[in-house]
Design a protein around this motif. Sequence first.
Motif, PDB file in Angstrom:
ATOM      1  N   GLU A  39       0.651  -1.158  -0.100  1.00  0.00           N
ATOM      2  CA  GLU A  39      -0.064  -0.044  -0.182  1.00  0.00           C
ATOM      3  C   GLU A  39       0.842   1.310  -0.186  1.00  0.00           C
ATOM      4  O   GLU A  39       1.864   1.168   0.780  1.00  0.00           O
ATOM      5  CB  GLU A  39      -1.104   0.129   1.239  1.00  0.00           C
ATOM      6  CG  GLU A  39      -1.971  -0.998   1.198  1.00  0.00           C
ATOM      7  CD  GLU A  39      -2.771  -1.042   2.390  1.00  0.00           C
ATOM      8  OE1 GLU A  39      -2.924  -0.022   3.326  1.00  0.00           O
ATOM      9  OE2 GLU A  39      -3.739  -2.069   2.634  1.00  0.00           O
ATOM     10  N   LYS A  40       0.553   2.263  -0.720  1.00  0.00           N
ATOM     11  CA  LYS A  40       1.189   3.604  -0.789  1.00  0.00           C
ATOM     12  C   LYS A  40       1.184   4.319   0.549  1.00  0.00           C
ATOM     13  O   LYS A  40      -0.005   4.145   1.304  1.00  0.00           O
ATOM     14  CB  LYS A  40       0.339   4.535  -1.801  1.00  0.00           C
ATOM     15  CG  LYS A  40       0.833   4.108  -3.196  1.00  0.00           C
ATOM     16  CD  LYS A  40       0.313   5.280  -4.128  1.00  0.00           C
ATOM     17  CE  LYS A  40       1.304   5.393  -5.305  1.00  0.00           C
ATOM     18  NZ  LYS A  40       0.719   6.660  -5.944  1.00  0.00           N
ATOM     19  N   PRO A  41       2.265   4.710   1.126  1.00  0.00           N
ATOM     20  CA  PRO A  41       2.216   5.535   2.207  1.00  0.00           C
ATOM     21  C   PRO A  41       1.447   6.795   2.258  1.00  0.00           C
ATOM     22  O   PRO A  41       0.886   7.427   3.288  1.00  0.00           O
ATOM     23  CB  PRO A  41       3.663   5.851   2.612  1.00  0.00           C
ATOM     24  CG  PRO A  41       4.224   5.965   1.133  1.00  0.00           C
ATOM     25  CD  PRO A  41       3.668   4.955   0.214  1.00  0.00           C
ATOM     26  N   PHE A  42       1.287   7.366   1.086  1.00  0.00           N
ATOM     27  CA  PHE A  42       0.168   8.602   0.967  1.00  0.00           C
ATOM     28  C   PHE A  42      -0.353   8.473  -0.502  1.00  0.00           C
ATOM     29  O   PHE A  42       0.355   8.443  -1.575  1.00  0.00           O
ATOM     30  CB  PHE A  42       1.071   9.812   1.089  1.00  0.00           C
ATOM     31  CG  PHE A  42       0.316  11.055   0.874  1.00  0.00           C
ATOM     32  CD1 PHE A  42      -0.398  11.436   1.965  1.00  0.00           C
ATOM     33  CD2 PHE A  42       0.319  11.882  -0.334  1.00  0.00           C
ATOM     34  CE1 PHE A  42      -1.311  12.622   1.768  1.00  0.00           C
ATOM     35  CE2 PHE A  42      -0.623  12.854  -0.340  1.00  0.00           C
ATOM     36  CZ  PHE A  42      -1.349  13.511   0.656  1.00  0.00           C
ATOM     37  N   GLY A  43      -1.552   8.639  -0.630  1.00  0.00           N
ATOM     38  CA  GLY A  43      -2.386   8.522  -1.829  1.00  0.00           C
ATOM     39  C   GLY A  43      -3.204   7.263  -2.132  1.00  0.00           C
ATOM     40  O   GLY A  43      -3.714   6.791  -0.983  1.00  0.00           O
ATOM     41  N   ILE A  44      -3.405   7.012  -3.579  1.00  0.00           N
ATOM     42  CA  ILE A  44      -4.535   5.756  -3.634  1.00  0.00           C
ATOM     43  C   ILE A  44      -3.823   4.691  -4.371  1.00  0.00           C
ATOM     44  O   ILE A  44      -3.103   5.141  -5.210  1.00  0.00           O
ATOM     45  CB  ILE A  44      -5.401   6.497  -4.441  1.00  0.00           C
ATOM     46  CG1 ILE A  44      -6.529   7.480  -3.685  1.00  0.00           C
ATOM     47  CG2 ILE A  44      -6.523   5.431  -4.866  1.00  0.00           C
ATOM     48  CD1 ILE A  44      -7.353   8.275  -4.570  1.00  0.00           C
ATOM     49  N   GLY A  45      -3.906   3.523  -3.998  1.00  0.00           N
ATOM     50  CA  GLY A  45      -3.356   2.331  -4.659  1.00  0.00           C
ATOM     51  C   GLY A  45      -2.282   1.740  -3.859  1.00  0.00           C
ATOM     52  O   GLY A  45      -2.362   1.667  -2.694  1.00  0.00           O
ATOM     53  N   TYR A  46      -1.582   1.091  -4.881  1.00  0.00           N
ATOM     54  CA  TYR A  46      -0.135   0.327  -4.398  1.00  0.00           C
ATOM     55  C   TYR A  46       0.951   1.038  -5.099  1.00  0.00           C
ATOM     56  O   TYR A  46       1.026   1.625  -5.947  1.00  0.00           O
ATOM     57  CB  TYR A  46      -0.624  -1.061  -4.737  1.00  0.00           C
ATOM     58  CG  TYR A  46      -1.444  -1.803  -4.258  1.00  0.00           C
ATOM     59  CD1 TYR A  46      -1.388  -2.420  -3.031  1.00  0.00           C
ATOM     60  CD2 TYR A  46      -2.817  -1.835  -5.077  1.00  0.00           C
ATOM     61  CE1 TYR A  46      -2.797  -3.045  -2.598  1.00  0.00           C
ATOM     62  CE2 TYR A  46      -3.854  -2.511  -4.461  1.00  0.00           C
ATOM     63  CZ  TYR A  46      -3.669  -2.888  -3.268  1.00  0.00           C
ATOM     64  OH  TYR A  46      -4.807  -3.663  -2.821  1.00  0.00           O
ATOM     65  N   THR A  47       2.140   0.418  -4.435  1.00  0.00           N
ATOM     66  CA  THR A  47       3.482   1.005  -4.927  1.00  0.00           C
ATOM     67  C   THR A  47       4.463  -0.377  -4.776  1.00  0.00           C
ATOM     68  O   THR A  47       4.127  -1.369  -4.220  1.00  0.00           O
ATOM     69  CB  THR A  47       4.206   2.071  -4.126  1.00  0.00           C
ATOM     70  OG1 THR A  47       5.322   2.498  -4.689  1.00  0.00           O
ATOM     71  CG2 THR A  47       4.148   1.759  -2.873  1.00  0.00           C
ATOM     72  N   LEU A  48       5.723  -0.165  -5.372  1.00  0.00           N
ATOM     73  CA  LEU A  48       6.679  -1.352  -5.367  1.00  0.00           C
ATOM     74  C   LEU A  48       7.233  -1.355  -4.284  1.00  0.00           C
ATOM     75  O   LEU A  48       7.551  -0.417  -3.457  1.00  0.00           O
ATOM     76  CB  LEU A  48       7.794  -1.285  -6.516  1.00  0.00           C
ATOM     77  CG  LEU A  48       7.301  -1.110  -7.838  1.00  0.00           C
ATOM     78  CD1 LEU A  48       8.268  -0.798  -8.758  1.00  0.00           C
ATOM     79  CD2 LEU A  48       6.862  -2.482  -8.238  1.00  0.00           C
ATOM     80  N   ASN A  49       7.439  -2.761  -3.562  1.00  0.00           N
ATOM     81  CA  ASN A  49       8.206  -2.931  -2.586  1.00  0.00           C
ATOM     82  C   ASN A  49       9.805  -2.967  -2.816  1.00  0.00           C
ATOM     83  O   ASN A  49      10.050  -4.221  -3.389  1.00  0.00           O
ATOM     84  CB  ASN A  49       7.517  -4.141  -1.715  1.00  0.00           C
ATOM     85  CG  ASN A  49       8.328  -4.755  -0.393  1.00  0.00           C
ATOM     86  OD1 ASN A  49       9.349  -3.896   0.040  1.00  0.00           O
ATOM     87  ND2 ASN A  49       7.927  -5.620   0.107  1.00  0.00           N
ATOM     88  N   LEU A  50      10.626  -2.216  -2.379  1.00  0.00           N
ATOM     89  CA  LEU A  50      11.862  -2.391  -2.741  1.00  0.00           C
ATOM     90  C   LEU A  50      12.689  -3.304  -2.056  1.00  0.00           C
ATOM     91  O   LEU A  50      13.818  -3.531  -2.572  1.00  0.00           O
ATOM     92  CB  LEU A  50      12.516  -0.928  -2.631  1.00  0.00           C
ATOM     93  CG  LEU A  50      11.944   0.222  -3.419  1.00  0.00           C
ATOM     94  CD1 LEU A  50      12.592   1.522  -3.372  1.00  0.00           C
ATOM     95  CD2 LEU A  50      12.007  -0.115  -4.990  1.00  0.00           C
ATOM     96  N   ALA A  51      12.140  -3.881  -1.305  1.00  0.00           N
ATOM     97  CA  ALA A  51      12.703  -5.162  -0.412  1.00  0.00           C
ATOM     98  C   ALA A  51      12.579  -6.668  -1.329  1.00  0.00           C
ATOM     99  O   ALA A  51      13.146  -7.463  -0.767  1.00  0.00           O
ATOM    100  CB  ALA A  51      12.195  -5.312   0.953  1.00  0.00           C
TER     101      ALA A  51
END
Length: 89
Positions: A39-51
């Motif tokens: 989940e994004k820390p701010f906003g709508i939707g998802y983001t990439l997990n850099l781990a």
Amino acid sequence: MADRPQSGELFGVPYNFERPSLGRMLSAYWRPDEGMLVEKPFGIGYTLNLANWRSWVVLAIAGALLYQERSGTEGDEFAEDEPVEVIVD
């Protein structure tokens, strides 16, 4: 106006409009125990997990495609001065 929740889920898509902090931003993009999308820390939707190693593969492919697009020639390879035959049925 009624108080609306700052974070939650709408139609299965997470949203979060709470004021972001540096710690929350860093921890959101690096979650070793999670999948490729988080989940994004701010906003709508998802983001990439850099781990996750798959996220780095996606970033490398996107970077390679962007590099290839920008390093191409300015002119079109198929834009020659020869006539083109067009057949219309």
